[in-house]
Design an enzyme around this catalytic site. Structure first.
Site, PDB file in Angstrom:
ATOM      1  N   LYS A 211     -21.263  12.229 -14.126  1.00  0.00           N
ATOM      2  CA  LYS A 211     -20.454  12.366 -12.903  1.00  0.00           C
ATOM      3  C   LYS A 211     -19.981  10.994 -12.397  1.00  0.00           C
ATOM      4  CE  LYS A 211     -18.759  13.564  -9.031  1.00  0.00           C
ATOM      5  NZ  LYS A 211     -17.795  14.569  -8.680  1.00  0.00           N
ATOM      6  N   CYS A 265     -15.291  10.141  -2.846  1.00  0.00           N
ATOM      7  CA  CYS A 265     -15.934  10.176  -4.165  1.00  0.00           C
ATOM      8  C   CYS A 265     -15.642   8.908  -4.953  1.00  0.00           C
ATOM      9  CB  CYS A 265     -15.420  11.383  -4.942  1.00  0.00           C
ATOM     10  SG  CYS A 265     -15.548  12.897  -4.003  1.00  0.00           S
TER      11      CYS A 265
END
Ligand code: SAJ
Length: 414
Positions: A211, A265
């Site tokens: 991720k 993010c």
């Protein structure tokens, strides 16, 4: 057999995930410390903006498959989707995951599956498992008992794009890293109830790093484009044309420069790699610094333009962190607009079709006003294009005719 799934954290990821599981007829309990979020969901409404989410939540609540509460209740599966911000000098802040583990431990029973979805530094799933094991010495956990453990624990990062969450949750592939093979297999079987993409199994540490790698890859590539834009500006080369030409090479695919990288993010996750391996993550750190430096470079361009106009009126087109959404969080456009207001160089006209009122952070700035694009174009001496919203495409011709436009997105010059 899984019957009840608790989703802890009803934010941009947790709520859509809860609603999708509910649409597959699981009994879903949404858990959030925010009473407003809980009450809103229980009324069948949503507290966040995401296409199609309202219909999904309304249907799930009406069918009796989704309810929201403030404290965890017994379930077969616990899926954790709480924020992992950073603190101090870009150090990951795991306090929300720790708080969840404290509240969750008392309701755990043998056979339960715990899945962490929050973007996390490598090792967090093991840390979560250790917190739970310390709180429940009567149960066995996979870090000590492998496939025979009472509790199964896995990491499965979300990777959906804001604005496309409902579709991408179903269509994207998922990477699933259990703390044992059995943990991985049980988590994969659960996701397969709604995921049309592949559910690929690996270790928890690899899934955590995967991720972080995806978002760092994008950050490094945007930093390359942003650095090129600064180099081209000093060499009097049109960077948008340059990128178009370079991208004609079959193995080159440069991203687009902008006023900086925003959102919660891409501007955060690379720091989770840097904080674990500071001496080794040199390129990743530099990319973050290049992207974080871009808003200051834009301010310097505005400063240079201001020098040529007495008491200028400056218009900023766009405040959101990327085009065609209303999300202002961690937005470089917002950072630039606020900084500009504080400089007191003149009146600042702000255009943002996705909001009706300026955020409270502008309250102190009496020189700032939210206006229509028509008024901004009529009145501004200097125009700063910060977000390439689709609505702004019609402004291309008038902007081309305007004498002083700083185009951070290549809408005029591109
Ligand atoms: N940006 C540029 N130039 C580009 C592309 C983006 O300047 O060529 C800027 C945008 O304007 C924005 C920022 O980057 O300020 C981030 O936007 P984004 O569209 O790249 O990504 P996010 O933050 O909306 O979502 C990302 C996605 N990650 C990747 O594409 C690798 C999404 O799939 C993740 O699920 C999400 O982060 C997340 O939750 O981690």
């Amino acid at each position: 057999m899984v019957k009840t799934i608790s989703v802890i954290g009803l934010g941009y990821i947790g709520l859509p995930t809860a609603a999708i599981f509910a649409s597959r007829r699981f009994k879903v309990i949404g858990v959030d410390v925010n009473r407003h979020a809980v009450d809103t969901v229980n009324r069948g409404k949503v507290h966040i903006v995401e296409p199609d989410l309202d219909m999904l939540v309304q249907a799930a609540v009406a069918a009796g498959n989704l309810k929201a509460v403030t404290m965890p209740e017994p379930s077969d599966v616990f899926l954790i989707a709480v924020p992992t911000p950073f603190k101090g000098d870009h150090e990951p802040d795991l306090r929300h995951i720790e708080a969840v583990s404290r509240n969750l431990a008392p309701v755990l029973k043998s056979g339960d599956l715990v899945i962490l979805e929050s973007t996390s530094p490598v090792g967090t799933t093991e840390q979560l498992a250790n917190w739970l094991a310390a709180a429940r010495p009567d149960l066995t956990f996979p870090q000590t008992h492998g496939d025979t453990s009472d509790i199964r624990i896995a990491y499965c990062p979300e990777r959906v794009l804001p604005g496309h969450v409902v579709r991408e949750l179903v269509q994207n592939d998922r990477v699933i890293g259990g703390l044992s093979a059995r943990c991985s297999n049980e988590a994969a079987a659960l996701y397969k109830s709604f995921v049309e993409g592949d559910c690929v199994i690996t270790t928890a540490r690899t899934a955590e790093m995967c991720k972080l790698t995806e978002n760092s890859f994008r950050d490094v590539n945007i930093a390359f484009a942003n650095e090129l834009s600064i180099i081209c500006d000093s060499l009097d080369i049109n960077v948008w044309e340059l990128i178009r030409l370079a991208n004609r090479h079959p193995r080159v695919n440069i991203l687009q420069p902008g006023p900086g990288v925003g959102g919660h993010c891409i501007a955060v996750d690379p720091w989770f790699i840097v904080s674990k391996t500071p001496e080794r993550a040199r390129l990743i750190r530099t990319a973050r610094e290049v992207n974080d430096g871009k808003p200051h470079w834009v301010i310097d361009k505005i400063r240079a333009a201001v020098a040529s106009v007495e008491k200028p009126t400056i218009a900023c087109l766009g405040l959101s962190f990327k085009p065609n959404i209303d999300d202002l969080r961690e937005s470089p456009a917002l950072e630039i607009a606020l900084d500009l207001c504080g400089k007191n160089w003149g009146e600042v006209l702000l255009v943002e079709p996705y909001i009706e009122k300026l955020p409270d952070s502008f309250e102190l700035h009496k020189n700032a006003r939210l206006v229509s694009s028509t008024e901004a174009l009529e009145r501004a001496d200097i125009i700063v294009l910060l977000v390439d919203h689709a609505q702004f495409k019609d402004l291309k011709v008038p902007l081309t005719l305007h004498p002083l436009v700083i185009d951070t997105r290549g809408m005029v010059a591109g």
